[in-house]
Motif scaffolding. Structure first.
Motif, PDB file in Angstrom:
ATOM      1  N   LEU A 257      -4.557   2.909  -6.846  1.00 19.99           N
ATOM      2  CA  LEU A 257      -4.855   3.664  -5.820  1.00 19.99           C
ATOM      3  C   LEU A 257      -4.285   3.814  -4.401  1.00 19.99           C
ATOM      4  O   LEU A 257      -4.335   4.790  -3.711  1.00 19.99           O
ATOM      5  CB  LEU A 257      -6.271   4.398  -6.000  1.00 19.99           C
ATOM      6  N   GLY A 258      -4.502   2.860  -4.213  1.00 26.46           N
ATOM      7  CA  GLY A 258      -4.156   2.664  -2.629  1.00 26.46           C
ATOM      8  C   GLY A 258      -5.503   2.302  -1.771  1.00 26.46           C
ATOM      9  O   GLY A 258      -4.817   2.515  -0.558  1.00 26.46           O
ATOM     10  N   MET A 259      -6.469   2.074  -2.305  1.00 18.94           N
ATOM     11  CA  MET A 259      -7.901   1.979  -1.071  1.00 18.94           C
ATOM     12  C   MET A 259      -7.526   0.631  -0.531  1.00 18.94           C
ATOM     13  O   MET A 259      -7.259  -0.419  -1.210  1.00 18.94           O
ATOM     14  CB  MET A 259      -8.989   1.798  -2.166  1.00 18.94           C
ATOM     15  N   ARG A 260      -8.308   0.015   0.779  1.00 16.90           N
ATOM     16  CA  ARG A 260      -7.570  -0.457   1.569  1.00 16.90           C
ATOM     17  C   ARG A 260      -9.103  -1.834   0.809  1.00 16.90           C
ATOM     18  O   ARG A 260     -10.135  -0.776  -0.093  1.00 16.90           O
ATOM     19  CB  ARG A 260      -8.408  -0.528   2.982  1.00 16.90           C
ATOM     20  N   PRO A 261      -8.574  -2.530   0.685  1.00 17.37           N
ATOM     21  CA  PRO A 261      -9.698  -3.983   0.321  1.00 17.37           C
ATOM     22  C   PRO A 261     -11.010  -3.556   0.777  1.00 17.37           C
ATOM     23  O   PRO A 261     -12.341  -3.549   0.580  1.00 17.37           O
ATOM     24  CB  PRO A 261      -9.500  -5.224   0.530  1.00 17.37           C
TER      25      PRO A 261
ATOM     26  N   PHE B 106     -14.616   4.837 -12.299  1.00 18.41           N
ATOM     27  CA  PHE B 106     -16.152   3.930 -11.394  1.00 18.41           C
ATOM     28  C   PHE B 106     -17.147   4.506 -12.591  1.00 18.41           C
ATOM     29  O   PHE B 106     -17.480   6.038 -11.931  1.00 18.41           O
ATOM     30  CB  PHE B 106     -15.387   4.979  -9.893  1.00 18.41           C
TER      31      PHE B 106
ATOM     32  N   GLU C 278       1.077  -1.008   0.058  1.00 21.03           N
ATOM     33  CA  GLU C 278       0.084   0.061  -0.131  1.00 21.03           C
ATOM     34  C   GLU C 278       0.842   1.277  -0.033  1.00 21.03           C
ATOM     35  O   GLU C 278       0.340   2.344  -0.584  1.00 21.03           O
ATOM     36  CB  GLU C 278      -0.805  -0.349   1.160  1.00 21.03           C
TER      37      GLU C 278
ATOM     38  N   PHE D 191      -4.811   3.030 -17.010  1.00 22.21           N
ATOM     39  CA  PHE D 191      -5.677   1.787 -17.814  1.00 22.21           C
ATOM     40  C   PHE D 191      -5.480   2.266 -19.569  1.00 22.21           C
ATOM     41  O   PHE D 191      -6.287   3.052 -19.536  1.00 22.21           O
ATOM     42  CB  PHE D 191      -5.736   1.090 -17.482  1.00 22.21           C
TER      43      PHE D 191
ATOM     44  N   ALA E  33      -8.233  -0.953 -10.293  1.00 19.03           N
ATOM     45  CA  ALA E  33      -8.153   0.969 -10.560  1.00 19.03           C
ATOM     46  C   ALA E  33      -8.231   1.601  -8.810  1.00 19.03           C
ATOM     47  O   ALA E  33      -7.247   2.440  -8.314  1.00 19.03           O
ATOM     48  CB  ALA E  33      -9.567   1.231 -11.655  1.00 19.03           C
ATOM     49  N   ALA E  34      -8.187   0.850  -8.210  1.00 19.54           N
ATOM     50  CA  ALA E  34      -9.179   0.861  -6.725  1.00 19.54           C
ATOM     51  C   ALA E  34      -8.079   0.566  -6.053  1.00 19.54           C
ATOM     52  O   ALA E  34      -7.384   1.926  -5.385  1.00 19.54           O
ATOM     53  CB  ALA E  34     -10.088   0.582  -6.320  1.00 19.54           C
ATOM     54  N   ARG E  35      -7.733  -0.356  -6.145  1.00 17.84           N
ATOM     55  CA  ARG E  35      -6.437  -0.796  -5.423  1.00 17.84           C
ATOM     56  C   ARG E  35      -4.951  -0.227  -6.282  1.00 17.84           C
ATOM     57  O   ARG E  35      -4.617   0.767  -5.454  1.00 17.84           O
ATOM     58  CB  ARG E  35      -6.305  -1.985  -6.260  1.00 17.84           C
TER      59      ARG E  35
ATOM     60  N   PRO F 112     -22.050  -0.458  -4.103  1.00 12.22           N
ATOM     61  CA  PRO F 112     -22.341   0.138  -4.864  1.00 12.22           C
ATOM     62  C   PRO F 112     -22.536  -0.299  -7.030  1.00 12.22           C
ATOM     63  O   PRO F 112     -24.562  -0.064  -7.221  1.00 12.22           O
ATOM     64  CB  PRO F 112     -21.887   1.760  -4.934  1.00 12.22           C
TER      65      PRO F 112
ATOM     66  N   HIS G  59     -20.257   4.316 -11.690  1.00 12.70           N
ATOM     67  CA  HIS G  59     -21.332   4.966 -10.532  1.00 12.70           C
ATOM     68  C   HIS G  59     -21.155   6.089  -9.723  1.00 12.70           C
ATOM     69  O   HIS G  59     -21.896   6.542  -8.637  1.00 12.70           O
ATOM     70  CB  HIS G  59     -21.613   3.754  -9.643  1.00 12.70           C
TER      71      HIS G  59
ATOM     72  N   ARG H 150     -17.131   0.652  -1.264  1.00 17.50           N
ATOM     73  CA  ARG H 150     -17.665   2.159  -1.833  1.00 17.50           C
ATOM     74  C   ARG H 150     -17.861   1.552  -3.171  1.00 17.50           C
ATOM     75  O   ARG H 150     -17.891   2.551  -3.997  1.00 17.50           O
ATOM     76  CB  ARG H 150     -16.336   3.116  -1.552  1.00 17.50           C
ATOM     77  N   ILE H 151     -16.452   0.999  -4.269  1.00 16.72           N
ATOM     78  CA  ILE H 151     -16.966   0.722  -5.663  1.00 16.72           C
ATOM     79  C   ILE H 151     -17.138  -0.542  -5.906  1.00 16.72           C
ATOM     80  O   ILE H 151     -18.093  -0.230  -7.013  1.00 16.72           O
ATOM     81  CB  ILE H 151     -15.014   0.561  -5.754  1.00 16.72           C
TER      82      ILE H 151
ATOM     83  N   VAL I  79      -7.813   7.847   0.921  1.00 18.48           N
ATOM     84  CA  VAL I  79      -6.354   7.347   1.196  1.00 18.48           C
ATOM     85  C   VAL I  79      -5.806   8.306   1.441  1.00 18.48           C
ATOM     86  O   VAL I  79      -4.841   8.474   2.709  1.00 18.48           O
ATOM     87  CB  VAL I  79      -6.033   6.668  -0.547  1.00 18.48           C
TER      88      VAL I  79
ATOM     89  N   GLN J  40     -12.120  -2.797 -12.214  1.00 21.47           N
ATOM     90  CA  GLN J  40     -12.533  -2.034 -11.069  1.00 21.47           C
ATOM     91  C   GLN J  40     -11.437  -2.134 -10.099  1.00 21.47           C
ATOM     92  O   GLN J  40     -11.309  -1.241  -9.228  1.00 21.47           O
ATOM     93  CB  GLN J  40     -14.129  -2.039 -11.553  1.00 21.47           C
TER      94      GLN J  40
ATOM     95  N   SER K  81     -12.395  -0.920   1.874  1.00 27.14           N
ATOM     96  CA  SER K  81     -13.182   0.746   1.250  1.00 27.14           C
ATOM     97  C   SER K  81     -13.491   0.305  -0.478  1.00 27.14           C
ATOM     98  O   SER K  81     -14.357   0.455  -0.808  1.00 27.14           O
ATOM     99  CB  SER K  81     -12.030   1.784   0.983  1.00 27.14           C
TER     100      SER K  81
END
Ligand code: ADP
Ligand code: MG
Lengths: 250, 322
Positions: B227-231, A98, A82, A92, B223-225, B241, A100, B237-238, A114, B220, B233
């Motif tokens: 960006l450093g987002m936690r699993p 995203f 992380e 990409f 991209a989220a991972r 929804p 939504h 959040r992604i 983050v 999806q 989240s």
């Protein structure tokens, strides 16, 4: 403190090998990207370009070798991964916005989660970077309402807003209609001019000529040839490079 | 509308080649099966006095056929939305007419309906609502467990869905109510019902949630991972929804189904709607009255759930429409 400390390279890869099952897709790769360097990676489809840059932020694992990002050796430890991902932004081929969330939320949500910014700070910073990619007026639309070029510019803004030390691009213009390629490349040129360290997988040789400090040619999971764009394009030594360049340059 | 093509299909029902054979078929079959012997037959007899038997059968068949033909012509002239609602309303009226033809004692219904609602409906709603919440939580945990890389969690989740989808709900109710006391735990009837419904529907919904989560493209997550987002989240959040679009329609189905399956709990003596419908009519031999009333209450509640589902679907679809 007497010793002179030099800043670590942005990316240091040595002896990197990777297998998918029994198929080896990366062969003993050595590659160093200096801070502020702009690297372009090209090569035929299936040569391992995506795999290589995706190992840098641990979207792919690897079996052998060492990868260091800003001096941090990449392991499978959550904290390390992380930490590295916070220093490395990625864009990409398929944008991966995203769907939504609005354009603004796409950029602001990661900042809040983050970087722990407040809602107002995140929004302000997101708007700042959306302006830099020339689409602040689309902020409240959803990704599906934008053109491909606009979507990719949002994806760049989303990644850059995190203020990473290195940006990785995996064929950022390959999924775009021809008339939209330029607007995305222009944004990337602007980013390069600001001194961002970049590793770009692309077949846009014009971009490579204009921006790259170094061009790398991969084939069969190996770095076959590399050099500054002037020599790379005018006097490629390897015959596979020559054949490839002939195809992409017509 | 999901996809509307640019072809005007000639209306099927009003084509003479369809219209007249259809009406003829209706007329002949009504006549053949002795339509005069029905509630409508008596209605026709009231309008035009005539001999019972074949003349009345013919007259009733003609009456109904004319009604159908006229109806088709009226409906075909309306806009699509009005057509849908009118046809829906007509069919609903037919069902009510069917109930009405039972010659019900409305005085009896009036006397009992208060209790049916304050005791029966309230209990049914209470059991269903609590079960829906627990089942949703179970399903979410089951789906995440199935998709995790934790072997123990996967094993538990696979066993759970296999067992509770594999046993009849009625059996699960008996198992909990009669089986658990063997271990020394006596469970009351209402908690038994809630436990059985939650476990059973949680198992079905685990599969719905799993499929929904899996329907979101890998990009999806990446991209989220990246960006450093936690699993956690990324999931809340992604992924979730977006999965809602896939999850909600079958989940709405499950809720509607659960509402009615809660009637199975009546076997252990819970005074919910079904139990009261079966018992309240007994003293005066007015079973049909209670059954019809309870049916209508169930149906009304299902309609409310249907409308709710529609609203939620629209909410989660808003970003996807272009
Ligand atoms: N998930 C995967 N599983 C198995 N093989 C893969 C996978 N991803 C890529 N490969 C293989 O690895 C090689 C390199 O792929 P990739 O890095 O995507 O190439 P490039 O980006 O240069 O087109 C190819 O032979 C490809 O088929
Ligand atoms: Mg690729």
């Amino acid at each position: 403190m007497t010793s002179v400390k030099t800043a670590p390279s942005a990316i240091e890869i040595s002896g990197l090998s990777k297998w998918y099952g029994t198929m080896q897709v990366l062969h003993d790769i050595d590659l160093t990207v200096a801070q502020g360097e702009r690297l372009v990676i090209c090569g035929p489809s299936g040569s391992g370009k995506s795999t290589l840059i995706r190992t840098i932020n641990a979207l792919e694992g690897f079996e052998q070798g060492v990868i260091k990002v800003a001096g941090i050796a990449l392991t499978r430890d959550q904290a390390v991964v992380e930490d590295v991902r916070r220093r490395v932004g990625m864009v990409f081929q398929q944008f991966n916005l995203f769907p939504h969330l609005t354009v603004l939320e796409n950029c602001a949500l990661p900042l809040r989660l983050v970087r722990s910014l407040s809602a107002a700070e995140a929004r302000d910073r997101a708007m700042h970077y959306l302006s830099k990619v020339h689409i602040p007026e689309q902020a409240l639309k959803y990704p599906a309402q934008l053109s491909g070029g606009q979507q990719q510019r949002v994806a760049i803004a989303r990644a850059v807003a995190m203020q990473p030390e290195v940006m990785l691009f995996d064929e950022p213009t390959s999924a775009l209609d021809p008339e939209m390629v330029k607007e995305v490349l222009d944004v990337m040129v602007g980013l390069a001019e600001e001194g961002m360290t970049m590793a770009v997988v692309t077949h846009e040789m014009g971009f490579a000529r204009q921006v790259a400090d170094r061009v790398i040619f991969m084939d069969g999971g190996r770095i076959v040839e590399q050099g500054p764009p002037t020599t790379f394009f005018t006097a490629p030594k390897n015959e596979r490079t020559q054949a490839f360049l002939q195809q992409v340059l017509h | 509308m999901h996809f509307r093509d640019n072809i005007d299909y000639p209306p099927m029902l009003t084509r003479p080649a369809v219209f007249f054979p259809l009406l003829t078929a209706i007329f002949v079959s009504l006549w053949w099966f002795g339509a005069g012997n029905s509630a409508i037959g008596r209605l026709v007899l009231g309008l035009v006095p005539m001999a019972e038997g074949n003349p009345l059968n013919l007259a009733t068949a003609a009456f109904v056929t004319a009604l159908v033909g006229f109806n088709i012509f009226v409906v075909m002239r309306l806009a699509l939305r009005q057509q849908v609602w009118l046809v829906w309303g007509e069919l609903a009226a037919l069902i009510l007419l069917f109930f009405y033809s039972f010659d019900l004692s409305f005085a009896f219904i009036q006397r009992k309906i208060g209790f049916l609602i304050t005791q029966g409906l309230v209990t049914t709603l209470y059991i269903s609502a609590v079960s829906i919440v627990i089942a949703t939580v179970l399903a979410l945990m089951g789906a995440v467990a199935k998709l995790s890389s934790n072997g123990i969690a996967q094993g538990i989740a696979h066993f759970y869905t296999s067992l509770f989808r594999g046993l009849p709900l009625l059996m699960q109710i008996y198992m909990i109510y009669l089986g658990l006391p063997q271990l020394g735990y006596v469970v009351d009837a209402v908690p038994t019902g809630i436990a059985a419904l939650s476990l059973c529907y949680g198992a079905y919904m685990t599969e719905i949630f799993r499929a929904g989560i899996e329907s979101i493209p890998k990009g999806q997550w990446e991209a989220a991972r990246a960006l450093g987002m936690r699993p956690i989240s990324v999931m809340t959040r992604i992924i979730l929804p977006q999965s809602m679009r896939v999850i909600i329609p079958p989940t709405g189905n499950q809720f509607i189904s659960m509402l009615k399956d809660s009637s199975l709990v009546s076997v252990v003596g819970v005074w919910e709607l079904m139990y009261l419908a079966r018992t309240q009519g007994q003293t005066e031999f007015r079973h049909i009255e209670m059954m019809v009333t309870a049916s209508l209450i169930y149906w009304l509640m299902s309609i409310v759930l249907e409308l709710l589902q529609k609203r939620i679907e629209t909410h989660f679809n808003k970003a996807a429409t272009r």
